[in-house]
Design a protein around this motif. Structure first.
Motif, short mmCIF file in Angstrom:
data_model
loop_
_atom_site.label_atom_id
_atom_site.label_comp_id
_atom_site.label_asym_id
_atom_site.label_seq_id
_atom_site.Cartn_x
_atom_site.Cartn_y
_atom_site.Cartn_z
N ASP A 242 0.83 -1.21 0.00
CA ASP A 242 0.00 0.00 0.00
C ASP A 242 0.87 1.26 0.00
OD1 ASP A 242 -2.25 -1.58 0.01
OD2 ASP A 242 -2.66 -1.33 2.15
N ASP A 243 1.97 1.22 0.71
CA ASP A 243 2.89 2.37 0.73
C ASP A 243 3.47 2.61 -0.65
OD1 ASP A 243 4.28 4.48 1.92
OD2 ASP A 243 6.02 3.22 2.36
N LEU A 244 3.78 1.53 -1.38
CA LEU A 244 4.29 1.66 -2.75
C LEU A 244 3.25 2.36 -3.63
CD1 LEU A 244 6.43 0.98 -4.93
CD2 LEU A 244 5.19 -1.17 -5.29
N LEU A 245 2.01 1.93 -3.52
CA LEU A 245 0.97 2.53 -4.35
C LEU A 245 0.72 3.99 -3.97
CD1 LEU A 245 -1.46 -0.51 -4.52
CD2 LEU A 245 0.21 0.21 -6.22
N ARG A 246 0.86 4.30 -2.69
CA ARG A 246 0.73 5.72 -2.29
C ARG A 246 1.86 6.56 -2.88
NH1 ARG A 246 -1.22 3.45 2.69
NH2 ARG A 246 0.91 3.38 3.53
N GLU A 249 0.94 7.29 -6.36
CA GLU A 249 -0.04 8.37 -6.38
C GLU A 249 0.64 9.73 -6.19
OE1 GLU A 249 -2.67 7.19 -3.28
OE2 GLU A 249 -3.92 5.94 -4.60
N GLN A 250 1.64 9.77 -5.32
CA GLN A 250 2.38 11.01 -5.08
C GLN A 250 3.08 11.48 -6.35
OE1 GLN A 250 5.37 10.72 -2.00
NE2 GLN A 250 6.38 12.62 -2.64
N ILE A 251 3.69 10.55 -7.07
CA ILE A 251 4.38 10.91 -8.31
C ILE A 251 3.39 11.48 -9.32
CG2 ILE A 251 5.64 9.97 -10.29
CD1 ILE A 251 6.87 7.91 -8.35
N GLY A 255 2.28 15.81 -11.00
CA GLY A 255 2.26 16.23 -12.40
C GLY A 255 3.15 15.41 -13.31
N ARG A 256 3.72 14.32 -12.82
CA ARG A 256 4.57 13.47 -13.67
C ARG A 256 3.75 12.29 -14.18
NH1 ARG A 256 9.69 15.36 -12.06
NH2 ARG A 256 9.20 17.26 -10.88
N GLN A 257 4.09 11.85 -15.37
CA GLN A 257 3.52 10.59 -15.84
C GLN A 257 4.38 9.47 -15.30
OE1 GLN A 257 3.57 9.78 -20.04
NE2 GLN A 257 2.30 7.97 -19.84
N LEU A 258 3.75 8.52 -14.65
CA LEU A 258 4.45 7.34 -14.14
C LEU A 258 4.07 6.15 -15.01
CD1 LEU A 258 6.21 5.87 -12.06
CD2 LEU A 258 4.15 5.59 -10.65
N ALA A 259 5.06 5.51 -15.58
CA ALA A 259 4.84 4.35 -16.45
C ALA A 259 5.54 3.14 -15.85
CB ALA A 259 5.35 4.63 -17.86
N ILE A 260 4.78 2.10 -15.57
CA ILE A 260 5.34 0.84 -15.11
C ILE A 260 5.56 -0.02 -16.35
CG2 ILE A 260 5.01 -1.18 -13.63
CD1 ILE A 260 5.31 1.57 -12.20
N MET A 261 6.84 -0.22 -16.69
CA MET A 261 7.20 -0.96 -17.90
C MET A 261 7.27 -2.44 -17.53
SD MET A 261 7.32 1.87 -19.42
CE MET A 261 7.60 1.25 -21.07
N ARG A 280 -4.53 -3.92 -11.90
CA ARG A 280 -5.65 -3.03 -11.54
C ARG A 280 -5.24 -2.04 -10.45
NH1 ARG A 280 -8.78 -7.85 -12.40
NH2 ARG A 280 -8.57 -8.43 -10.21
N ARG A 281 -4.48 -2.50 -9.47
CA ARG A 281 -4.08 -1.61 -8.37
C ARG A 281 -3.09 -0.55 -8.86
NH1 ARG A 281 -2.61 -3.39 -2.70
NH2 ARG A 281 -4.09 -1.75 -2.13
N ILE A 282 -2.19 -0.93 -9.73
CA ILE A 282 -1.24 0.05 -10.28
C ILE A 282 -2.00 1.13 -11.05
CG2 ILE A 282 0.61 0.41 -11.94
CD1 ILE A 282 1.53 -2.49 -11.25
N ARG A 283 -2.91 0.70 -11.91
CA ARG A 283 -3.64 1.66 -12.74
C ARG A 283 -4.54 2.57 -11.90
NH1 ARG A 283 -7.22 0.12 -16.39
NH2 ARG A 283 -6.77 1.96 -17.66
N ALA A 284 -5.01 2.08 -10.77
CA ALA A 284 -5.87 2.90 -9.90
C ALA A 284 -5.11 4.07 -9.29
CB ALA A 284 -6.48 2.03 -8.80
#
Length: 448
Positions: A242-246, A249-251, A255-261, A280-284
């Motif tokens: 959950d901390d990773l996903l937060r 969200e912070q990134i 205003g940055r685009q975050l892309a998980i390759m 699903r959790r990453i995209r949320a």
């Protein structure tokens, strides 16, 4: 312990012997694990093992993707290492022989250890590469391993010899200093190894500085990872998931685009509930998920495998991105596919998906001059040729430049091709092309 609640534990050739799957292997397969893993890295975990149909081993694609095979070494090299292992040779003698073999396997292809390393005030920067004008690669030291190792991995040299040849940055100060002087850099690619083996607090310590408004020119942050397939618990049930996903969200909120390759090599990697929940959790969080992998003989060398993979990703909102050609390093002879077959597989898979899947680009060779796309095979002026295009270039003026190579049904890499129409060299082989554009950028900055 159930899959949902288990903690990560990496398994190597020694610790795997205590697992029930070891008893499912034939004596030949066990020997291959013990022998080949002295030369090339081997690591799996319980999540990966559950994806393997051991009744089909060694032909199961995930088994081929993660377990060492005899054919990954030259026959003479395999016999040499097998004799040492069977004979109980001292560890140092085995390691000396293994290093001799590794040196023959082109451990750092495409100039990554020489031509791609940037400098700051004349000092080479450890743990960074800058090959393309807009994109800097960053290798955090704490992320130079993976939840499991792919047998084909072109960064295998990061994981052997105690990591002495690895690209690694112990902290982010050099990265921030470099980015502050390189306003042309818009993309930061955090890579490894796998950055997501790190705890979130460690990942945050490397990247939080880039979120400062002073670095607003770095508009895209990419994280290259296989964890989406090899340990999706990183995004679902790990203690700091959950901390990773937060942090994601912070990134995004900054205003940055975050892309998980996401490195997905086979549709089976997306079949589990955990793997799908991870996407699903990453995209949320507002981050995007992209899919990429090379074409790998014994693993995904069929059009149906690729079209199934892309369709599975699209259903979850993951974007098909790159269909690579296996790089010219490590056990490439075991995994490589002729370029003409690679193009035919890609073409057939591409026609089987809708427009949303046709975001994918391939087949692509990530070679010294840049990312070279095989656009097709054609007959031009009475000559059969590969139509090629530079999708990304070491020099920015090379981008989208078309060129042609004489058709060769046996060619497996750019170095196997020769120019068409009687030319003696490709444009990127002309005198002066070897000059590093990053060096040129630094020189012009110093002259201002």
């Amino acid at each position: 312990m159930s899959e949902v609640h288990e903690r990560f534990r990496g398994l190597n050739a020694r610790s795997l012997r205590a697992e029930p799957e070891w008893q499912l292997l034939t004596p030949e397969a066990r020997e291959a694990v013990e022998v080949v893993s002295t030369v090339l890295p081997f690591r799996v975990n319980r999540h990966v093992l559950r994806q393997i149909d051991f009744s089909r081993a060694p032909d199961d694609p995930i088994f081929q993707l993660t377990f060492p095979q005899p054919g990954m070494l030259d026959a003479a090299d395999y016999r040499r290492m097998a004799d040492l292992v069977r004979g109980g040779a001292p560890r140092q003698r085995i390691e000396t022989a293994a290093r001799e073999i590794r040196r023959t396997l082109n451990p750092h292809p495409s100039g990554q250890a020489t031509d791609n390393v940037p400098t700051l005030d004349g000092r080479p920067l450890a743990g960074m590469q800058h090959k393309y004008r807009e994109t800097v690669l960053f290798f955090p030291a704490a992320g130079q391993t993976c939840h499991a190792y792919c047998t084909f991995c072109f960064r295998w040299a990061q994981f052997v010899d105690g990591g002495e040849a690895a690209f690694r940055a112990s902290e982010s100060r050099d990265l921030l200093d470099y980015l502050s002087r390189r306003r042309e850099v818009t993309d930061l690619l955090v890579t490894g190894g796998d950055p997501l083996v790190m705890r979130t607090r460690v990942l945050r310590s490397y990247l939080e500085g880039v979120l400062d408004p002073a670095f607003e020119h770095v508009a895209q942050i990419r994280i290259g990872t296989k964890s989406v397939a090899y340990w999706p618990q990183r995004f679902t049930t790990d203690p700091d998931a959950d901390d990773l996903l937060r942090f994601f969200e912070q990134i995004v909120a900054g205003g940055r685009q975050l892309a998980i390759m996401g490195h997905y090599s086979h549709p089976r990697e997306l079949e589990s509930d955990l793997a799908q929940a991870a996407v699903r959790r990453i995209r949320a969080t507002g981050a995007s998920v992209f899919m990429q992998s090379p074409l790998i003989r014994h693993v995904n060398d069929s059009a149906a495998t690729w079209s199934d993979l892309w369709r599975a990703g699209i259903r979850l909102g993951a974007v098909p991105y790159y269909f690579f050609v296996e790089r010219d390093t490590g056990p490439r002879h075991y995994f490589e596919v002729p370029l003409v077959r690679a193009w035919r597989i890609f073409k057939e898979a591409y026609r089987q998906v809708s427009g949303l899947g046709r975001t994918v680009r391939g087949p692509v060779m990530s070679a010294w001059p840049g990312k070279v796309l095989i656009d097709g095979i054609a007959d031009v002026s009475g000559e059969r040729v590969f139509a090629l295009q530079m999708l990304q270039g070491r020099r920015s003026e090379w981008v989208r430049r078309p060129f042609y190579a004489r058709f060769d049904p046996q060619a497996v890499w750019l170095d196997d091709l020769v120019p068409a129409f009687g030319h003696d060299r490709f444009f990127f082989e002309q005198p002066g092309a070897e000059v590093d554009p990053v060096v040129e950028l630094q020189a012009s900055a110093l002259s201002c």
